[in-house]
Design a protein around this motif. Structure first.
Motif, PDB file in Angstrom:
ATOM      1  N   LEU A  12      -4.122  -6.859   1.466  1.00  0.00           N
ATOM      2  CA  LEU A  12      -4.926  -5.955   0.727  1.00  0.00           C
ATOM      3  C   LEU A  12      -6.185  -5.566   1.265  1.00  0.00           C
ATOM      4  CD1 LEU A  12      -3.818  -7.131  -2.684  1.00  0.00           C
ATOM      5  CD2 LEU A  12      -2.966  -5.267  -1.717  1.00  0.00           C
ATOM      6  N   ALA A  13      -6.621  -6.285   2.458  1.00  0.00           N
ATOM      7  CA  ALA A  13      -7.879  -6.159   3.217  1.00  0.00           C
ATOM      8  C   ALA A  13      -8.343  -4.574   3.173  1.00  0.00           C
ATOM      9  CB  ALA A  13      -7.734  -6.689   4.709  1.00  0.00           C
ATOM     10  N   PRO A  14      -7.407  -3.562   3.263  1.00  0.00           N
ATOM     11  CA  PRO A  14      -8.042  -2.125   3.300  1.00  0.00           C
ATOM     12  C   PRO A  14      -8.817  -1.681   2.008  1.00  0.00           C
ATOM     13  CG  PRO A  14      -5.759  -2.124   4.151  1.00  0.00           C
ATOM     14  CD  PRO A  14      -6.016  -3.467   3.763  1.00  0.00           C
ATOM     15  N   LEU A  15      -8.313  -2.601   0.983  1.00  0.00           N
ATOM     16  CA  LEU A  15      -9.188  -2.416  -0.421  1.00  0.00           C
ATOM     17  C   LEU A  15     -10.242  -3.210  -0.333  1.00  0.00           C
ATOM     18  CD1 LEU A  15      -5.695  -2.206  -2.552  1.00  0.00           C
ATOM     19  CD2 LEU A  15      -6.962  -0.398  -2.098  1.00  0.00           C
TER      20      LEU A  15
ATOM     21  N   HIS B 216       3.842  -8.978   3.218  1.00  0.00           N
ATOM     22  CA  HIS B 216       2.597  -8.690   4.028  1.00  0.00           C
ATOM     23  C   HIS B 216       2.501  -7.068   4.340  1.00  0.00           C
ATOM     24  CE1 HIS B 216       0.189  -7.726   7.519  1.00  0.00           C
ATOM     25  NE2 HIS B 216      -0.777  -8.817   6.883  1.00  0.00           N
ATOM     26  N   ASP B 217       3.853  -6.626   4.803  1.00  0.00           N
ATOM     27  CA  ASP B 217       3.712  -5.171   5.085  1.00  0.00           C
ATOM     28  C   ASP B 217       3.800  -4.500   4.180  1.00  0.00           C
ATOM     29  OD1 ASP B 217       3.875  -6.344   7.950  1.00  0.00           O
ATOM     30  OD2 ASP B 217       5.790  -5.666   8.336  1.00  0.00           O
ATOM     31  N   ASN B 218       4.491  -4.646   3.001  1.00  0.00           N
ATOM     32  CA  ASN B 218       4.593  -3.512   1.885  1.00  0.00           C
ATOM     33  C   ASN B 218       3.253  -3.589   1.533  1.00  0.00           C
ATOM     34  OD1 ASN B 218       7.425  -3.388   2.486  1.00  0.00           O
ATOM     35  ND2 ASN B 218       7.775  -3.709   0.172  1.00  0.00           N
ATOM     36  N   LEU B 219       2.628  -4.739   1.158  1.00  0.00           N
ATOM     37  CA  LEU B 219       1.191  -4.563   0.644  1.00  0.00           C
ATOM     38  C   LEU B 219       0.241  -4.095   1.447  1.00  0.00           C
ATOM     39  CD1 LEU B 219       0.949  -8.337  -1.070  1.00  0.00           C
ATOM     40  CD2 LEU B 219       0.905  -6.184  -2.083  1.00  0.00           C
ATOM     41  N   THR B 220       0.363  -3.915   2.762  1.00  0.00           N
ATOM     42  CA  THR B 220      -0.332  -3.500   3.754  1.00  0.00           C
ATOM     43  C   THR B 220      -0.196  -1.587   3.555  1.00  0.00           C
ATOM     44  OG1 THR B 220      -0.607  -5.066   5.563  1.00  0.00           O
ATOM     45  CG2 THR B 220      -0.946  -2.581   6.145  1.00  0.00           C
TER      46      THR B 220
END
Length: 412
Positions: free
Chosen positions: A97-100, A289-293
């Motif tokens: 969720l780093a982009p958030l 990980h990929d879905n949350l990204t």
């Protein structure tokens, strides 16, 4: 009576008396967007409801890193304390969720944990139907977004719209007309042109018909005209959206908000959260990980597109039919559970924290092996409806529900 129109290259169908009229519609796959326009008198936030179909794993997204029983139950798929990117020692955000993170730090993003429905079920269909109806134990059969629109006085040409294939139709089930489209750009009447005026013919056909018959046809005509006006203005988003169905859907929502068409509520549907196997670790290439990204990139682009000023009058929330079981299974996944987490994003959100009446994950605290739901998801939405959408009472939307007292959002 609900009316649904699918416009594009397949057939436009309607629930109700206008079933004989055939228009063409385009179906997307995996993501749907439902858009509802209110009358100009509506002054509340645009409420964006993002349905994470399949059973979102809140225990991964907002990991309870301060609960030792979390790591006992999830030795392989638990999010390590050292890898969370924000939090308070009790909860931490999954690194994907780093982009958030900028939105979290600026106080526009929050989480609510241990939320759920009053009558838990592990059936996707039954749980989603109950969540979208949101009136268990009553004779009410409409969707809660339809009731919200009705109570707000939204009667415009685009009072309710769904875009895409995987549509949460029950959210808008009820007397308010609804329109289904693949996207804003593709919402056109197939074959309509100066040489073949299909829309004009439909308009003329129902011009003198009784309102019960003419209403749906004229509502469709109004929706086509209103959407065409939006397309008439070139749109360049203020951010780069990911090339995903969710990114495209949220781009459409932002476009309509910025077009000042009186958008009262938008519902976006995003699936693929049913991770019985291969939920995985926090590494790139793992399914969670990929879905949350993908989720984080789309939400971050949406907020950047609207900008701080635009986000002042927007609140986005996530819902899912249920969470995942606390104990990981032998396939490094998690089966259907109960208690879950919601995300809140918006200019009025009091973010940077996770709100919860945390029951704990000790075996004795679980409900049949699941996280207990200590907060009704409707009470979370109820607080938003009262403080951000101008609802004095929730009785017309959520019977017998009082808003949460967390202080999730500031009053407009």
């Amino acid at each position: 009576m609900s009316t649904i129109f699918d416009c594009g290259e397949a057939t436009l169908s309607r629930r109700g008396l206008l079933g004989a009229a055939t228009l063409a519609g385009l179906a997307g796959a995996g993501v749907s967007t439902q858009l509802a326009y209110a009358d100009p008198g509506y002054t509340g936030d645009t409420l964006v409801v993002l349905s994470l179909h399949g059973g979102f794993d809140g225990l991964s997204a907002l990991a309870p890193i301060g609960d030792p029983d979390y790591y006992k139950a999830r030795p392989n798929i638990g999010v390590p304390k050292a890898q969370v990117i924000a939090g308070d020692g009790t909860f931490g955000l999954h690194p994907a969720l780093a982009p958030l993170l900028p939105l979290w730090k600026s106080g526009q993003l929050a989480g609510v944990h241990a939320v759920g429905q009053p009558n838990p079920t592990r059936s996707h269909f039954a749980a989603m139907e109950a969540m979208e109806n949101a009136a268990p134990g009553t004779s009410i059969r409409s969707g809660w977004l339809e009731r919200m629109l009705g109570a707000s006085g939204a009667t415009g040409a685009l009072a309710g719209v769904s875009v895409g294939h995987a549509m949460p139709d029950r959210l808008f089930a009820g007397p308010t007309p609804s329109v289904s489209m693949a996207s804003v750009d593709k919402f056109t009447l197939a074959g309509d042109s100066a040489k073949r005026p299909v829309a004009a013919a439909l308009r003329a056909m129902y011009a003198d018909a009784p309102q019960l018959l003419a209403g749906p046809a004229l509502a469709a005509d109004g929706a086509l005209i209103a959407t065409a006006a939006v397309r008439g203005t070139a749109y360049t988003p203020g951010a780069t959206y990911p090339a995903t169905e969710l990114g495209t859907a949220l781009r459409d929502v932002a476009r309509l908000i910025k077009a000042n068409v009186g958008l009262a509520t938008a519902a976006v549907d995003c699936g693929d959260w049913d991770m019985h196997e291969g939920l995985g670790t926090t590494a790139k290439g793992q399914r969670m990980h990929d879905n949350l990204t993908d989720l984080a990139l789309a939400l971050a682009a949406f907020a950047a597109d609207l900008g701080p000023e635009g986000m002042k009058s927007v609140t986005l929330l996530t819902i899912s039919e249920f969470g995942r079981r606390v104990q990981e299974n032998g396939s490094r996944g998690a089966d259907h559970g109960h208690g879950n987490a919601m995300l809140l994003l918006g200019g009025g959100v009091k973010g940077g924290q996770v709100y919860a009446k945390w029951p704990g994950l000790a075996p004795a605290a679980l409900v049949a092996g699941d996280l207990a739901a200590t907060t009704d998801y409707r009470s979370v939405i109820g607080e938003i409806l009262q403080k951000r959408c101008g609802f004095g009472s929730l009785s017309q939307v959520f019977p017998s529900i009082t808003p949460s007292t967390f202080g999730l959002v500031s009053a407009r």
